[in-house]
Design a protein around this motif. Structure first.
Motif, PDB file in Angstrom:
ATOM      1  N   HIS A  31       0.794  -1.231   0.000  1.00 47.84           N
ATOM      2  CA  HIS A  31       0.000   0.000   0.000  1.00 47.84           C
ATOM      3  C   HIS A  31       0.824   1.277   0.000  1.00 47.84           C
ATOM      4  O   HIS A  31       0.296   2.340  -0.329  1.00 47.84           O
ATOM      5  N   THR A 132      -4.015   5.637   6.041  1.00 47.21           N
ATOM      6  CA  THR A 132      -4.704   5.325   4.785  1.00 47.21           C
ATOM      7  C   THR A 132      -4.589   3.832   4.480  1.00 47.21           C
ATOM      8  O   THR A 132      -5.570   3.188   4.086  1.00 47.21           O
ATOM      9  N   ALA A 133      -3.405   3.283   4.696  1.00 46.11           N
ATOM     10  CA  ALA A 133      -3.194   1.848   4.454  1.00 46.11           C
ATOM     11  C   ALA A 133      -4.052   1.002   5.386  1.00 46.11           C
ATOM     12  O   ALA A 133      -4.543  -0.066   4.993  1.00 46.11           O
ATOM     13  N   THR A 135      -7.066   1.522   6.460  1.00 43.88           N
ATOM     14  CA  THR A 135      -8.394   1.378   5.863  1.00 43.88           C
ATOM     15  C   THR A 135      -8.359   0.400   4.697  1.00 43.88           C
ATOM     16  O   THR A 135      -9.228  -0.467   4.566  1.00 43.88           O
ATOM     17  N   SER A 136      -7.346   0.535   3.849  1.00 46.84           N
ATOM     18  CA  SER A 136      -7.254  -0.339   2.679  1.00 46.84           C
ATOM     19  C   SER A 136      -7.139  -1.806   3.084  1.00 46.84           C
ATOM     20  O   SER A 136      -7.781  -2.672   2.487  1.00 46.84           O
TER      21      SER A 136
END
Lengths: 341, 341
Positions: A31, A132-133, A135-136
């Motif tokens: 990610h 952010t990662a 969530t991914s």
């Protein structure tokens, strides 16, 4: 009655580490872009500042271990909870990267903090990349509860951010109440720990009662940890805490025992000493320590930590989970609360 | 043939603003704690530093307007795209809050930046709160494509972060290639604009071909915008750009026309002037401007901007969407690319 043997704490944490480290490395590689993953690898302790691999990883991984237990509580294999474990560890480390910048801390776990090595802008971006990662990773899991778990983790993250903001704001305020201070600690420390305990089960689509009780268990453990940490910040053994005696008092931290004491009647001398602008002398620190104890701040914090631990145990008793999982939850919680005591 | 009248740009952006502002305010109130929402309200221009309401909101809201058009492209009402529009605007403003800290910028839209008013730690946390809220908003939408849209927005956010990191890294490097520079611009500017164009349709579960073509449209528009912005940073009219002539050159920005020129053969003088450590005099800036133009940097950037605009139009032609929606996409894209030209 416990019929399955409960594994030792070391074994529990080792399993967490063995499962987690490769998954966490994969998430970082997948990610994050090249520069961001370089900073992440440094921060996690897998590489030095030049990107050369280092030895073993230093993180205790309490939160991901709890997330794996959470998956087992829902009747699955520990590995089924890996996306939850990785996501919660990414959020935790996002907060560490940004905290170190905000607090100006230059070392963490005996190494130079990322912002001192890569600069503030890159360390801000690396924190952004980790959240952010997170969530991914969670959303990519092909699980019944991916949506529910992601929302829950974001709510916990938002509470953690609010708690950090409140913590900073309290340092500038003279009228912080004990209720505000307890809520702040719950947000700053309890929310993510609660989320870790619930997230594995949530991700796997477990029934709400189980998810909620596991979350409440973790919240109580988080508050107990904060109370103990605050007690150690005043009365801890410097050899064990790594901090000076009265370290938290010297910087006039509005920790829970202090605010409990300030909230008590007849504490005019404490108010005058602790809230004045001038630096505290060593004699002042000793006097403040005495006044906080005399006003009941130490007793209150000890009693409240005990009450939180009892409440945590009640949460575990209220759910139908395998005995070995219950036992391991208790082992990890005991480690979280008891460490350095 | 266009049979439905295409609304004017002002009307399109006004609709976006009318729908979006209340939804964005609701998201801030719902997902952010009191201190964080105070900073967000200040940053969005809804309140002053003391929290008193101000007049109208200054944001152009290009990205959310594109997200609402994206929902209409999928055959829905614009309002169905609101979670996508709010989420993309939250991500955009998260990046602005952190960018202003990283760049040390003290004003934005004629107002003091959040970090100068509330301090760096609070502004870092406020950015963190906005990106977290973006996920929550999108995941809370009861839509077929909530998961797909959230993953797509996180991927775009990750690319934006990578682009910002690369941009900063390029300033320290002498050997940046044009290909690297184009990729950086695509990540930094194209990814989120592409995501805005695709996100409404994605959220509503539209077919992949539509989602992909709309995303590619936005990426091309984003790259064209960056090329035009870079051209204006060297040859723009200071009265219209608000920047000094040659502003980007004076700080030795590795903008696209400059890197295109540096990449060309026979540019030893440009290399020597632009990459030496000493500050550039006014005469140096004029000479660099001339050398970049002579090496073909200006022509290349103009030609590439045209090619990106043509490619964007081809993406729009490749999808079966209502004519008025196609026309409005073109209006907004024209505004993005043409502004200040």
């Amino acid at each position: 009655m416990t019929t399955v043997p409960i594994r030792s704490l070391t074994a529990v944490l080792d399993t967490g580490r063995t499962l987690l480290e490769p998954a966490l490395r994969d998430a970082v590689d997948l990610h994050l872009g090249p520069e961001m993953s370089g900073i992440a690898r440094y921060h996690f302790g897998w590489a030095d500042a030049e990107g050369r691999p280092t030895g073993t990883w230093g993180g205790k991984m309490v939160r991901p271990t709890l997330a794996l237990l959470s998956a087992r509580a829902a009747g699955a294999e520990a590995a089924a909870g890996l996306p939850a474990a990785v996501a919660v560890e990414l959020v935790h480390n996002f907060s560490l990267l940004h905290d170190d910048i905000m607090d100006g801390d230059e070392t963490r776990r005996g190494r130079a903090t990322a912002w001192t090595v890569f600069g503030v802008p890159s360390a801000i971006l690396a924190g952004d990349a980790l959240v952010t990662a997170a969530t991914s990773v969670l959303m990519s899991a092909e699980c019944a509860g991916a949506r529910s778990a992601t929302l829950a983790l974001m709510t916990a993250t938002q509470r953690m951010i609010d708690g950090q903001a409140a913590d900073a704001e309290f340092e500038r305020r003279e009228d912080v109440t004990l209720a505000e201070c307890v809520r702040m600690a719950g947000d700053k420390t309890g929310a993510l720990l609660g989320s870790a305990c619930a997230l594995g089960a949530d991700l796997l689509g477990a029934e709400r009662h189980l998810v909620e009780r596991l979350g409440a268990f973790g919240e109580h453990v988080g508050l107990a940890f904060q109370l103990v940490d605050d007690l150690l910040g005043i009365w801890g053994d410097p050899d064990q805490t790594g901090k000076q005696v009265g370290a938290d008092l010297r910087v006039r931290k509005k920790s829970l025992p202090v605010v409990a004491a300030l909230d008590a009647p007849g504490t005019d001398e404490l108010h005058a000493l602790y809230l004045r602008p001038e630096p505290l002398t060593e004699a002042d620190v000793r006097r403040v320590t005495e006044l906080v104890e005399r006003a009941g701040g130490r007793d209150w914090a000890r009693g409240e930590a005990d009450r939180q631990i009892i409440a945590a145990k009640e949460c575990l008793s209220a759910v139908d989970i395998p005995d070995d999982v219950r036992g391991e939850f208790q082992e990890v919680a005991g480690f979280v609360v008891g460490r350095r005591l």
